[in-house]
Write an enzyme that holds these catalytic residues in place. Structure first.
Site, PDB file in Angstrom:
ATOM      1  N   GLY A  10      30.526 -86.409  19.626  1.00  0.00           N
ATOM      2  CA  GLY A  10      31.210 -85.118  19.561  1.00  0.00           C
ATOM      3  C   GLY A  10      31.773 -84.818  18.185  1.00  0.00           C
ATOM      4  CB  ALA A  11      30.820 -82.685  15.507  1.00  0.00           C
ATOM      5  N   GLY A  12      33.996 -82.342  17.436  1.00  0.00           N
ATOM      6  CA  GLY A  12      35.161 -81.473  17.543  1.00  0.00           C
ATOM      7  C   GLY A  12      36.216 -81.927  16.548  1.00  0.00           C
ATOM      8  CE1 TYR A  13      40.334 -77.811  15.002  1.00  0.00           C
ATOM      9  CE2 TYR A  13      39.806 -77.669  17.329  1.00  0.00           C
ATOM     10  CZ  TYR A  13      40.107 -77.049  16.132  1.00  0.00           C
ATOM     11  OH  TYR A  13      40.165 -75.682  16.055  1.00  0.00           O
ATOM     12  CG  ASN A  37      28.309 -81.851  17.687  1.00  0.00           C
ATOM     13  OD1 ASN A  37      29.110 -82.058  18.584  1.00  0.00           O
ATOM     14  ND2 ASN A  37      28.149 -80.661  17.136  1.00  0.00           N
ATOM     15  CD  GLU A 170      46.521 -68.745  20.208  1.00  0.00           C
ATOM     16  OE1 GLU A 170      47.351 -68.902  19.296  1.00  0.00           O
ATOM     17  OE2 GLU A 170      45.449 -69.388  20.258  1.00  0.00           O
ATOM     18  CG  ASP A 297      39.864 -81.352  24.661  1.00  0.00           C
ATOM     19  OD1 ASP A 297      41.071 -81.097  24.545  1.00  0.00           O
ATOM     20  OD2 ASP A 297      38.971 -80.689  24.105  1.00  0.00           O
ATOM     21  CD  GLN A 315      50.971 -80.661  16.351  1.00  0.00           C
ATOM     22  OE1 GLN A 315      51.952 -81.083  15.773  1.00  0.00           O
ATOM     23  NE2 GLN A 315      51.046 -79.636  17.188  1.00  0.00           N
ATOM     24  CE  LYS A 374      47.119 -69.868  15.989  1.00  0.00           C
ATOM     25  NZ  LYS A 374      46.916 -70.983  16.905  1.00  0.00           N
TER      26      LYS A 374
END
Length: 399
Positions: A10-13, A37, A170, A297, A315, A374
């Site tokens: 996985g190439a998320g955060y 990914n 949002e 996650d 974060q 933000k």
């Protein structure tokens, strides 16, 4: 002696920061590092509400992986993960398989439907670049269709957001900011457009300071958003949603933002889990496995002070990735493994336009100040990932 093979899924955060740190910490002669990914790009999940509402181009949220990582140091495999065979130390891919010595699972999240019928068939629930593009195109199509209809289709310009958490608020913030422009563009009176946010919990933005929540709701209501709080959705249909005690809201657009669960690959691979999440050890390894790290996650982390899981935020995923990379380096080159403890620096939610709310330490931020913060948070991530060059190329202008 064979070099250990570190495989990052996985190439998320989490996956991207782990890979970025490893390419600096671990030499080519010390370990082989492979990142897997589905796409050849990384995207900013926390920005997707903007392209979904049409206030940002989808391409702005994504970047080619090879523009951030050095493919001479990191081996990249573009493929889809199917299953992890822990006993054989193998990852099964759609088009092959990989052996690993150490595995980092950062496979991201999937929409949580909570068993509500009709979500997969009738709601927009994919928070990906292509999913955001699909929502945007559908919204614009609803406006384009309206004036061409003699018999106006009931609910054509009714937009329901399921969930008043971060993503839902949002997204409705961006959409409520854009609706007046769409009305002008397509020559439609503003009062023909209805915006709803439906939330099962007793408050919007659970966990946020009540004063900030009130500010956000008042602002959004002033833009025409109607909130239905403490109101569960019972069913999603082709004609809209059934809520509460059977009330039906006719709507052509249901955006599902009720929260996420971990990856179904976790369940398929036989790990002990809760909704696709693994309760990780203090060093971020999966219980019973000395060779598998779980981040982002897919990791379940309990906040001991309130005995509830930490929310799966970007974060925390980034902080996990730094500790994970450090621990992998310690396993490869010797050294002490670190314990992970989240350091929550603050939380900011955008409300569309130049508006946002946030809490940094004990300070409450509103309006333009929160909006500035933000953008600074978003730019800080880009700085961590790819340095000043990436901030200049992809960053948000603070004013």
């Amino acid at each position: 002696m064979n070099k250990p093979h570190i495989v990052i899924l996985g190439a998320g955060y989490g996956g991207m920061i782990t890979a970025t740190k490893l390419q600096k910490k671990v030499g080519d002669n010390e370990a082989k590092v492979t990142l897997v990914n589905k796409h050849d790009y990384h995207y900013q999940t926390t920005w997707l509400h903007e392209p979904a509402a049409g206030t940002m181009l989808p391409e702005k949220t994504r970047m080619p992986i090879n523009s951030v990582l050095d493919f001479r140091k990191i081996n990249f495999v573009q493929d889809e993960v199917v299953e992890i065979k822990t006993e054989e130390k193998k990852v099964l891919l759609k088009d092959g398989e990989l052996d690993y010595d150490y595995l980092v699972v950062g496979l991201g999240a999937e929409a949580e439907t909570f068993g509500v019928p009709g979500v997969k068939e009738h709601a927009y629930s994919k928070w990906t670049v292509n999913g955001a593009r699909q929502i945007k195109d559908h919204i614009e199509n609803c406006f384009a269709k309206y004036n061409n209809q003699v018999e106006k289709e009931e609910g054509l310009l009714t937009f329901v957001v399921a969930g008043a958490g971060f993503t839902g608020i949002e997204f409705i913030g961006e959409l409520s900011e854009r609706v007046p422009q769409l009305c002008k563009q397509y020559d439609i009176p503003r009062d023909q457009v209805k915006l709803y946010v439906v939330e099962a919990a007793p408050t919007a933005l659970p966990g946020f300071d009540p004063e900030l929540v009130e500010y956000a709701m008042n602002l959004l209501e002033s833009r025409g958003v109607e909130f239905k709080i403490n109101t569960p959705i019972k069913e999603v249909t082709a004609a809209g949603v059934v809520v509460g005690e059977g009330e039906e809201i006719k709507a052509s657009t249901i955006v599902w933002a009720t929260g996420v669960r971990g990856s179904s690959i976790i369940e398929r691979s036989g790990f002990e889990n809760m909704r696709g999440r693994i309760k990780v050890e203090a060093d971020l390894r999966a219980p019973g496995f000395s060779d598998i790290f779980i981040i982002g996650d897919c990791a379940l982390l309990i906040n001991e002070e309130i005995n509830r899981p930490y929310p799966p935020t970007a974060q925390i995923a980034m902080q996990m990735a730094e500790v994970c990379a450090s621990n992998l380096n310690a396993l490869v080159n010797g050294g002490e493994l670190k314990t992970f403890k989240p350091d929550i620096k603050g939380t900011v939610a955008s409300l569309g336009g130049k508006e946002a709310i946030g809490a940094v330490g004990s300070r409450k931020l509103y309006g333009g100040t929160a909006n500035f913060m933000k953008k600074m948070i978003d730019n800080r991530y880009l700085l961590m990932l790819g340095g000043v060059g990436l901030v200049l190329k992809k960053g948000k202008k603070p004013f």
